[in-house]
Scaffold this active site. Sequence first.
Site, PDB file in Angstrom:
ATOM      1  N   GLU A  47      43.129  80.756  12.788  1.00  0.00           N
ATOM      2  CA  GLU A  47      43.424  82.180  12.605  1.00  0.00           C
ATOM      3  C   GLU A  47      44.541  82.681  13.505  1.00  0.00           C
ATOM      4  O   GLU A  47      44.449  83.753  14.099  1.00  0.00           O
ATOM      5  CB  GLU A  47      42.134  82.990  12.843  1.00  0.00           C
ATOM      6  CG  GLU A  47      41.040  82.622  11.858  1.00  0.00           C
ATOM      7  CD  GLU A  47      39.738  83.357  12.096  1.00  0.00           C
ATOM      8  OE1 GLU A  47      39.095  83.727  11.118  1.00  0.00           O
ATOM      9  OE2 GLU A  47      39.363  83.537  13.272  1.00  0.00           O
TER      10      GLU A  47
HETATM   11  N1  IFG Z   1      36.085  82.413  11.808  1.00  0.00           N
HETATM   12  C1  IFG Z   1      36.579  82.250  13.170  1.00  0.00           C
HETATM   13  C2  IFG Z   1      35.550  82.289  14.283  1.00  0.00           C
HETATM   14  C3  IFG Z   1      34.375  83.207  13.980  1.00  0.00           C
HETATM   15  C4  IFG Z   1      33.810  82.859  12.624  1.00  0.00           C
HETATM   16  C5  IFG Z   1      32.512  83.608  12.365  1.00  0.00           C
HETATM   17  C6  IFG Z   1      36.611  79.837  12.778  1.00  0.00           C
HETATM   18  C7  IFG Z   1      37.275  78.507  13.036  1.00  0.00           C
HETATM   19  C8  IFG Z   1      34.850  83.165  11.573  1.00  0.00           C
HETATM   20  N2  IFG Z   1      37.237  80.938  13.258  1.00  0.00           N
HETATM   21  O1  IFG Z   1      35.559  79.880  12.185  1.00  0.00           O
HETATM   22  O2  IFG Z   1      36.175  82.726  15.480  1.00  0.00           O
HETATM   23  O3  IFG Z   1      34.755  84.561  14.071  1.00  0.00           O
HETATM   24  O4  IFG Z   1      31.836  83.097  11.243  1.00  0.00           O
END
Ligand code: IFG
Length: 538
Positions: free
Chosen positions: A349
């Site tokens: 992200e």
């Molecule tokens: N995606 C984000 C996490 C977390 C997650 C919660 C990943 C690799 C959603 N990154 O998963 O930081 O916020 O389900």
Amino acid sequence: MTKRLSRTSLLGTAVVSLMALGLPAVATSASAAPAAAHPVSERTVADVIPAPVQAKANPKADFTLSPLTVIRTDFGASPDTKQVANYLAGLLRPSTGYPLPVIAAPNFGWPAISLVLGHADPSAGTEGYQLDVAKSGVTLRANTATGLFEGVQSLRQLLPSQVEAKTVQHTKWTVSGGAILDYPRFGTRSAMLDVARHFFNPTQVETYIDQLSQYKINTLHLHLADDQGWRIEIKSWPNLTKIGGSTEVGGGAGGFYTQAQYTDIVKYAAARHITIVPEIDMPGHTNAAQASYPELNCTGIAPPLYTGTDVGFSSYCVSSPTTYKFLDDVIREISAITPGKYFGVGGDEAHSTSAADYATFYSHVLPIVAKYGKAAVGWHEIATVTPPVSAVPEYWDTSGTNADVVAAAARGNKILMAPANKAYLDQKYNVDSPLGLDWAGLVEVKDAYDWDPATTVKGVDKDSEIAGVEAALWSETISTSDNIEYLAFPRLLGDAEIAWSPKSTHNWDNYSQRLAKQGPRMTAEGIDFYRSPQVNWQ
Ligand code: IFG
């Protein structure tokens, strides 16, 4: 030249040592027959989770523990073997109330649980074991102490569920008879705990480690830094914890591990044959660090601490040499107290880092990880920068397609599978779940079991291309051990089985019956698990 000790004198030695332990030297009848127990048929070698490779029940071969039972290792057994024997004693003594002395002596026919290093079937490999339960005693063989440890986890499940209690229980301590030959399908059987969104103290982490090790998980990935918190002391950058460790989602006090505490967690995990993988998320998810040091920001201005749950708004300053001096110090200090092979470099992200900057960033960072003797593990986006083949991209998307991941696998990178719609333990079970998120969908216990690492990403379909499985628990919505237990159990048992057991054993109807039998065990252990309506709990 070692003096060959005669069998008689060895027996004498053993008898003396038993008497020294206040045990009658001559077998006497066991104490008064305890209350009726659950029939042993309720638990057999075929009920173990994760499902063993081979399990053959033999009801005529049950072995019942008594106050006379000993835990035996061979004369001159290795310290690692003795450590497993003492660990087993530590599991069984509180609930049975039996002495269960650990002795190193030849098998002289005394009722014993024997832990034997070496002489296991070669197919057991480095983490497998052979467990034989007979009327005369239990023999656990493995080629390594880790194999003995994993065998102990299966042995535990052959005893009544009351064995998991921390106080003396009155039942018949019968080990269900039979034979198991077992070894894992994948080498990496991982759980991730996000200690950045909400901080979990060492005791909470160690409780989770105990629970993970019961189901043969061998890796704990600690998500140590994110926008909301920096959780590991870095001596050369003290504000990371002083400022970055001072809060968490919701504005609570946060917290952090001193390097001494982190070292204790690493040791606690190692004693349960679990390797810690530390992750410092980057180049995004970096607000806590950037709030701690203005010089980590391209503007030279530190942003305020952040206690919300948005993602993707932060980025290290890719153009600044200070960023790489900082990360060199961070990776050096953490690698120095991390015996495990892997360092987590994040990569997810990075919505505020351009693709070009993302590549530039990792062109600096991946060599630093290698310089400190570690291999990189990162979220699957790192596949876009063509990392060294030793790097492990962790697939967390829900789409099942990703050309960069397929290309990385083709280049020789092993992929760690953590599909969010299956293996994210922070997703709600159903609309009524009081905890958890639902961006990846609702994940009931059956959903969390119905997947396979070799069919998760189209084009990555050979076990040899797959490092293993990770069950990820993000902590935006949780902050206590009870919360961890509610979301992680029982779905983690399914991930553990997917990671350990042969694909051929994968069957929901059979698994859900075995899972139902784990209910009383988790209850006896005090695990606050979710009683899914999909399971016919005992
Ligand atoms: N995606 C984000 C996490 C977390 C997650 C919660 C990943 C690799 C959603 N990154 O998963 O930081 O916020 O389900």
